[in-house]
Write a protein that holds these residues in place. Sequence first.
Motif, PDB file in Angstrom:
ATOM      1  N   VAL A 275      18.905  44.415  22.467  1.00  0.00           N
ATOM      2  CA  VAL A 275      18.426  44.093  23.815  1.00  0.00           C
ATOM      3  C   VAL A 275      17.610  45.281  24.317  1.00  0.00           C
ATOM      4  N   VAL A 276      16.444  44.992  24.888  1.00  0.00           N
ATOM      5  CA  VAL A 276      15.578  46.028  25.464  1.00  0.00           C
ATOM      6  C   VAL A 276      15.538  45.814  26.976  1.00  0.00           C
ATOM      7  N   VAL A 277      15.878  46.859  27.739  1.00  0.00           N
ATOM      8  CA  VAL A 277      15.969  46.778  29.198  1.00  0.00           C
ATOM      9  C   VAL A 277      14.941  47.725  29.819  1.00  0.00           C
ATOM     10  N   HIS A 278      14.179  47.197  30.816  1.00  0.00           N
ATOM     11  CA  HIS A 278      13.268  48.006  31.645  1.00  0.00           C
ATOM     12  C   HIS A 278      13.878  48.022  33.049  1.00  0.00           C
TER      13      HIS A 278
ATOM     14  N   ARG B  59      14.806  56.343  34.121  1.00  0.00           N
ATOM     15  CA  ARG B  59      13.443  56.704  33.714  1.00  0.00           C
ATOM     16  C   ARG B  59      12.628  55.452  33.476  1.00  0.00           C
ATOM     17  N   VAL B  60      11.302  55.654  33.459  1.00  0.00           N
ATOM     18  CA  VAL B  60      10.379  54.555  33.199  1.00  0.00           C
ATOM     19  C   VAL B  60      10.317  54.300  31.692  1.00  0.00           C
ATOM     20  N   GLY B  61      10.218  52.999  31.325  1.00  0.00           N
ATOM     21  CA  GLY B  61      10.058  52.672  29.926  1.00  0.00           C
ATOM     22  C   GLY B  61      11.205  51.843  29.370  1.00  0.00           C
ATOM     23  N   PRO B  62      11.013  51.305  28.174  1.00  0.00           N
ATOM     24  CA  PRO B  62      12.042  50.452  27.572  1.00  0.00           C
ATOM     25  C   PRO B  62      13.221  51.273  27.042  1.00  0.00           C
ATOM     26  N   GLN B  63      14.414  50.699  27.121  1.00  0.00           N
ATOM     27  CA  GLN B  63      15.623  51.318  26.577  1.00  0.00           C
ATOM     28  C   GLN B  63      16.341  50.260  25.721  1.00  0.00           C
ATOM     29  N   ARG B  64      16.492  50.617  24.458  1.00  0.00           N
ATOM     30  CA  ARG B  64      17.009  49.637  23.486  1.00  0.00           C
ATOM     31  C   ARG B  64      18.491  49.882  23.223  1.00  0.00           C
ATOM     32  N   VAL B  65      19.239  48.759  23.103  1.00  0.00           N
ATOM     33  CA  VAL B  65      20.650  48.798  22.763  1.00  0.00           C
ATOM     34  C   VAL B  65      20.883  47.785  21.630  1.00  0.00           C
ATOM     35  N   ASP B  66      21.428  48.258  20.499  1.00  0.00           N
ATOM     36  CA  ASP B  66      21.726  47.380  19.360  1.00  0.00           C
ATOM     37  C   ASP B  66      23.081  46.703  19.572  1.00  0.00           C
ATOM     38  N   THR B  67      23.142  45.416  19.249  1.00  0.00           N
ATOM     39  CA  THR B  67      24.371  44.655  19.467  1.00  0.00           C
ATOM     40  C   THR B  67      24.900  44.038  18.174  1.00  0.00           C
ATOM     41  N   ALA B  68      24.084  43.265  17.441  1.00  0.00           N
ATOM     42  CA  ALA B  68      24.476  42.609  16.188  1.00  0.00           C
ATOM     43  C   ALA B  68      25.695  41.704  16.391  1.00  0.00           C
ATOM     44  N   VAL B  69      25.511  40.648  17.203  1.00  0.00           N
ATOM     45  CA  VAL B  69      26.563  39.670  17.482  1.00  0.00           C
ATOM     46  C   VAL B  69      26.028  38.289  17.104  1.00  0.00           C
ATOM     47  N   SER B  70      26.815  37.524  16.351  1.00  0.00           N
ATOM     48  CA  SER B  70      26.380  36.215  15.875  1.00  0.00           C
ATOM     49  C   SER B  70      26.832  35.102  16.815  1.00  0.00           C
ATOM     50  N   GLY B  71      26.075  33.988  16.809  1.00  0.00           N
ATOM     51  CA  GLY B  71      26.442  32.789  17.555  1.00  0.00           C
ATOM     52  C   GLY B  71      26.298  32.906  19.051  1.00  0.00           C
ATOM     53  N   VAL B  72      25.420  33.749  19.542  1.00  0.00           N
ATOM     54  CA  VAL B  72      25.271  33.952  20.986  1.00  0.00           C
ATOM     55  C   VAL B  72      24.574  32.744  21.608  1.00  0.00           C
ATOM     56  N   VAL B  73      25.145  32.250  22.713  1.00  0.00           N
ATOM     57  CA  VAL B  73      24.530  31.144  23.456  1.00  0.00           C
ATOM     58  C   VAL B  73      24.290  31.508  24.926  1.00  0.00           C
ATOM     59  N   ARG B  74      24.982  32.576  25.410  1.00  0.00           N
ATOM     60  CA  ARG B  74      24.820  32.979  26.809  1.00  0.00           C
ATOM     61  C   ARG B  74      24.975  34.481  26.935  1.00  0.00           C
ATOM     62  N   VAL B  75      24.141  35.095  27.823  1.00  0.00           N
ATOM     63  CA  VAL B  75      24.203  36.532  28.082  1.00  0.00           C
ATOM     64  C   VAL B  75      24.271  36.728  29.603  1.00  0.00           C
ATOM     65  N   ARG B  76      25.295  37.470  30.029  1.00  0.00           N
ATOM     66  CA  ARG B  76      25.491  37.755  31.460  1.00  0.00           C
ATOM     67  C   ARG B  76      25.413  39.259  31.667  1.00  0.00           C
TER      68      ARG B  76
ATOM     69  N   GLY C  82       8.855  48.758  38.642  1.00  0.00           N
ATOM     70  CA  GLY C  82       7.556  48.746  37.982  1.00  0.00           C
ATOM     71  C   GLY C  82       7.458  49.881  36.983  1.00  0.00           C
ATOM     72  N   VAL C  83       6.294  49.927  36.290  1.00  0.00           N
ATOM     73  CA  VAL C  83       6.112  50.935  35.255  1.00  0.00           C
ATOM     74  C   VAL C  83       5.421  52.180  35.811  1.00  0.00           C
ATOM     75  N   GLU C  84       4.851  52.081  36.974  1.00  0.00           N
ATOM     76  CA  GLU C  84       4.246  53.259  37.606  1.00  0.00           C
ATOM     77  C   GLU C  84       5.329  54.021  38.371  1.00  0.00           C
ATOM     78  N   GLU C  85       5.141  55.353  38.461  1.00  0.00           N
ATOM     79  CA  GLU C  85       6.185  56.198  39.054  1.00  0.00           C
ATOM     80  C   GLU C  85       6.452  55.842  40.517  1.00  0.00           C
ATOM     81  N   ARG C  86       5.398  55.551  41.248  1.00  0.00           N
ATOM     82  CA  ARG C  86       5.574  55.236  42.661  1.00  0.00           C
ATOM     83  C   ARG C  86       6.340  53.932  42.837  1.00  0.00           C
ATOM     84  N   ALA C  87       5.983  52.929  42.071  1.00  0.00           N
ATOM     85  CA  ALA C  87       6.687  51.644  42.151  1.00  0.00           C
ATOM     86  C   ALA C  87       8.108  51.780  41.605  1.00  0.00           C
ATOM     87  N   PHE C  88       8.284  52.586  40.562  1.00  0.00           N
ATOM     88  CA  PHE C  88       9.604  52.754  39.949  1.00  0.00           C
ATOM     89  C   PHE C  88      10.590  53.364  40.934  1.00  0.00           C
ATOM     90  N   THR C  89      10.150  54.376  41.687  1.00  0.00           N
ATOM     91  CA  THR C  89      11.056  55.052  42.620  1.00  0.00           C
ATOM     92  C   THR C  89      11.089  54.390  43.989  1.00  0.00           C
TER      93      THR C  89
END
Length: 285
Positions: free
Chosen positions: A199-202, A242-259, A206-213
């Motif tokens: 999963v990648v979370v932003h 911080r600004v930018g994508p942050q990735r988290v590895d999960t490796a879970v099978s049979g997923v139908v819903r994410v909360r 926004g991606v600009e510093e002014r909008a981000f803060t």
Amino acid sequence: MRDADDFCGNCGTYLGWAADPSPRPDEPGPEGRPGPVPPGRPEARRPLPSAVDDEVVVGPPCPACGVANPPGRRFCRRCATPLTPGANGAIGRARRRWPRWHGDTSRWLRRLTALLAVLVLLVLAILFYPAALALVEDVRDKTSTPVAVGPSSSTATAEVPGHPAAAAVDGLSNRYWGANAVGDAVEFGFASPFRLLSVVVHTGAGVEERAFTGQARVAALDMVLTTADGTSRTVPLPLADRVGPQRVDTAVSGVVRVRLVVRAVAGQGPGRHIALGEVEFFRRP
């Protein structure tokens, strides 16, 4: 009377026998004389007995060989068979059974070895099946190229006007889901089960510093994954401010819903709401 001229002058043999046709008193007649003797023929030597038992024994016979044994003996003097009824029955049964088992020893050993090998493999399979399955899945995850997958539905427990839950998965960097407080949650449903690799979370507005803060940012999330069999698994997602994508590895099978549940916030202040910029899901092809 016989004269001296009747005898041989050299050897003294009586010469009157030659003229006298009658047989000599000490000589057998023609019918008693031995005839010609044929040459001798070799005859094979007859085998001699190795042992001679001249002893005469009076007593009960051996049940195995029939030889008589003196009273009081426990074993036969010829074949050593027990003469007592109890021992004879036990030894007899053992002798009747042992040759059959002795002849099949190698076959039974092979069968026993094969059975033990199967049992060992079965135990190993039961003990190490989960680890082996996880290892296979891990190898497939590392050798596969992740593919982005989008949700089929988006809902939230709370939404800031103009910033709905669907804005967190629309692929645009200037749109986001707005939450009011810690504990609010957004949920995404998928059309078919899949293996969620990462999963990648932003975070932020926004991606600009002014909008981000400009708004408060999500600092930590609880990701609750629901699989097709109804089970759930919670994965904590700590996020850097911080600004930018942050990735988290999960490796879970049979997923139908994410909360996604908001657990921590950075930059919160009066008049500010919580912004979750973009969420991307990647599956194994």
